[in-house]
Design a protein around this motif. Structure first.
Motif, PDB file in Angstrom:
ATOM      1  N   CYS A 136      -6.425   7.527  -0.578  1.00 56.77           N
ATOM      2  CA  CYS A 136      -6.514   6.165  -0.053  1.00 56.77           C
ATOM      3  C   CYS A 136      -6.575   6.148   1.464  1.00 56.77           C
ATOM      4  O   CYS A 136      -6.808   5.120   2.073  1.00 56.77           O
ATOM      5  N   LEU A 137      -6.377   7.297   2.066  1.00 61.55           N
ATOM      6  CA  LEU A 137      -6.398   7.377   3.510  1.00 61.55           C
ATOM      7  C   LEU A 137      -7.823   7.141   4.025  1.00 61.55           C
ATOM      8  O   LEU A 137      -8.765   7.751   3.567  1.00 61.55           O
ATOM      9  N   CYS A 192      -0.563   2.528  -5.063  1.00 62.26           N
ATOM     10  CA  CYS A 192      -1.023   3.908  -5.091  1.00 62.26           C
ATOM     11  C   CYS A 192      -1.974   4.052  -6.271  1.00 62.26           C
ATOM     12  O   CYS A 192      -1.543   4.012  -7.420  1.00 62.26           O
ATOM     13  N   SER A 216       1.388  11.920  -6.622  1.00 55.95           N
ATOM     14  CA  SER A 216       0.551  11.547  -5.494  1.00 55.95           C
ATOM     15  C   SER A 216       1.390  11.470  -4.234  1.00 55.95           C
ATOM     16  O   SER A 216       2.520  10.984  -4.259  1.00 55.95           O
ATOM     17  N   THR A 217       0.832  11.938  -3.121  1.00 49.90           N
ATOM     18  CA  THR A 217       1.585  11.842  -1.868  1.00 49.90           C
ATOM     19  C   THR A 217       1.807  10.380  -1.489  1.00 49.90           C
ATOM     20  O   THR A 217       2.695  10.067  -0.716  1.00 49.90           O
ATOM     21  N   GLU A 218       1.001   9.489  -2.040  1.00 47.30           N
ATOM     22  CA  GLU A 218       1.206   8.079  -1.750  1.00 47.30           C
ATOM     23  C   GLU A 218       2.241   7.450  -2.688  1.00 47.30           C
ATOM     24  O   GLU A 218       2.620   6.294  -2.508  1.00 47.30           O
ATOM     25  N   CYS A 277       0.821  -1.212   0.000  1.00 46.90           N
ATOM     26  CA  CYS A 277       0.000   0.000   0.000  1.00 46.90           C
ATOM     27  C   CYS A 277       0.856   1.264   0.000  1.00 46.90           C
ATOM     28  O   CYS A 277       1.848   1.362   0.738  1.00 46.90           O
ATOM     29  N   GLY A 278       0.490   2.232  -0.814  1.00 42.79           N
ATOM     30  CA  GLY A 278       1.228   3.488  -0.891  1.00 42.79           C
ATOM     31  C   GLY A 278       1.220   4.249   0.430  1.00 42.79           C
ATOM     32  O   GLY A 278       2.175   4.951   0.762  1.00 42.79           O
ATOM     33  N   GLY A 279       0.145   4.114   1.199  1.00 39.15           N
ATOM     34  CA  GLY A 279       0.083   4.737   2.517  1.00 39.15           C
ATOM     35  C   GLY A 279       1.162   4.171   3.428  1.00 39.15           C
ATOM     36  O   GLY A 279       1.769   4.891   4.236  1.00 39.15           O
ATOM     37  N   HIS A 303       4.543   5.588   2.432  1.00 38.31           N
ATOM     38  CA  HIS A 303       4.616   6.935   2.981  1.00 38.31           C
ATOM     39  C   HIS A 303       5.089   6.896   4.446  1.00 38.31           C
ATOM     40  O   HIS A 303       6.020   7.592   4.829  1.00 38.31           O
TER      41      HIS A 303
END
Ligand code: SF4
Lengths: 373, 97
Positions: free
Chosen positions: B2-3, A62, A347-349, A34-36, A39
């Protein structure tokens, strides 16, 4: 363990790290999907706190990054039409299409609106019966159920001026594709917690068994990630390859049955292209036949688009964990978050953006880069 | 995007045949669809993604996550003005040309 004070619970983090250190006897490569999670890992320098034997490879999780260029170009084309109100999540605004982005389309007079929820787009359609309202439906299994519900409601309430440009992606086929690649180095997966809060864990045992790879469902707070790594390493050292749930507070084995039922009603599984990676069989959803009226691709003629991808951008390799962002020549020079060549920088992710923001040009993480109190 | 953010249910109501809640996310109040968690009650916490409650969460984990998100600035990222953010990220781009 210099930066551990920065963790919310440094004592717990220290314990987990010591346990990982005590368990590991040889090198292992784990992928966080997961991109989160990417991060969090980069922001907290978790990869640098780990013993040298444990390498984290960043995965394709992401949604903004993997949406194909062709779909972005279709979105730009539709958003530019005078009769259309184009609604999107905010993080799609700066994703580069072939020659512009949604932000630019609005500057040129397009009616582009940012919504927090797809239901907001449906409300806009109700309030503007003489316009065509199109929602940009992207995302993984966490975002797909809200979008499915919105299409379902549009039909239920007979809202005919609403449609959706759908480009949903599914995680398990991506894991399968990564494992099938001849270059694959991944030996264990930290599965994306929020995807599993919807889908549960039923799709994973078969994958774990077939590829002999541990899959540990993991949240995305720093301690969640350390715990996921600890469990994956423990399995690898023991020669095990099962599915474990390290995110029990949000993930039940069955996921969310109501959401899964709605997904099955509104969508059907389809092959899907991932930006920079290519087509992964059965890795996406599109609207099912009986909802085709709500498919923006059918409502608007958006064929004949020619796409032009940056020749420099290596985001496909980044997304598959084949290279780290700073190994791309454009990283931090011709490609920055302010002037991104690829979606992984937007994207921030995205992995490139995470590296750029928290670890400029590959320099070690500094305490100022970690704003955690 | 996605959060997924934990929120607390303040009110529940039926709107156009849809079960909706007003929920509090560390001070930001938003409408949330409860169709996927129909038995969620006032005072309870749930993980919310793009305006939909997706899974129940106990109060302690919810509070911990919310505190962390607030510290990390992720709540502003999720609920702040996306046009401003996009314009800010583009400002440098224009200048660089
Ligand atoms: S640094 Fe930029 S150009 Fe290089 S892979 Fe990442 S997004 Fe693409």
């Amino acid at each position: 363990m210099k930066y551990l004070e920065e963790f919310q619970n440094p004592e717990l983090a220290r314990g987990l790290l010591e346990d990982i250190r005590a368990t590991v006897t040889r090198p292992w490569a784990l992928m966080e999907v997961c991109g989160g999670q990417t991060h969090t890992i980069i922001r907290h320098g978790i990869d640098q706190l780990l013993p040298d034997e444990v390498e984290l490879i960043h995965g394709p999780g992401c949604p903004v990054c993997v949406t194909p260029l062709e779909v972005i170009d279709k979105a730009l084309e539709i958003a530019g039409r005078p009769e259309v109100i184009f609604c999107s999540f905010g993080d799609m605004l700066r994703v580069p299409g072939t020659d512009r982005d949604l932000f630019r389309v609005r500057g040129e007079g397009g009616d582009v609106r940012v919504v927090y929820s797809p239901l907001d787009a449906l409300r806009i359609a109700r309030e503007n019966p003489h316009r065509e309202v199109v929602f940009f439906g992207i995302g993984f299994e966490t975002t797909a159920p809200p979008n499915a519900m919105t299409v379902y409601q549009a039909r239920k309430h007979g809202i005919e001026n609403f449609s959706m440009l759908v480009s949903h992606v599914r995680v398990p086929p991506a894991i399968d594709a990564i494992m099938n690649s001849p270059d694959c180095r991944v030996q264990g997966f930290l599965a994306a917690g929020h995807v599993c809060s919807v889908m549960g864990t039923v799709e994973y045992p078969e994958l774990a068994a077939r590829h002999r790879v541990p899959i540990v469902v993991t949240g995305f707070e720093p301690l969640d990630i350390l715990e996921g790594i600890r469990r994956t390493v423990r399995q690898l050292e023991r020669g095990e390859h099962t599915v474990e749930n390290a995110y029990e507070r949000a993930v039940r084995p069955e996921g969310n049955p109501a959401a899964r039922a709605m997904l099955e009603d509104v969508f059907e599984v389809t092959d899907r292209a991932w930006r920079g990676i290519g087509v992964i069989p059965q890795s996406g959803w599109r609207l099912a036949e009986r909802y085709r009226d709500y498919d923006a691709e059918h409502r608007f003629d958006v064929g004949g688009i020619t796409t032009l991808e940056s020749e420099l951008c290596r985001s496909g390799e980044v997304l598959q964990g084949l290279i780290k962002p700073h190994e791309c020549e454009a990283f931090g020079t011709t490609c920055t978050p302010r002037n991104p060549l690829g979606a992984t920088m937007v994207s921030t992710e995205g992995a490139c953006a995470a590296y750029y923001l928290y670890r400029r040009l590959g320099t070690p993480v500094t305490p100022e880069a970690i704003p955690v109190g | 995007m996605c959060l997924a953010v934990p929120g607390r249910v303040l009110e529940i109501e039926e709107r156009d045949g849809t079960r909706m809640a007003v929920m509090d996310f560390g001070g930001v109040v938003k409408d949330v669809c409860l169709e996927y968690l129909p038995d969620l009650e006032v005072g309870e916490y749930a993980i919310v993604h793009v305006g939909f409650a997706l899974q129940r969460l106990d109060e302690e984990s919810a509070r911990r996550t919310l505190d962390l998100f607030a510290e990390l600035g992720l709540l502003t990222e999720e609920f702040g003005d996306p046009w401003e953010a996009a314009a800010a990220s583009g400002a440098g781009e224009e200048a660089a040309r």
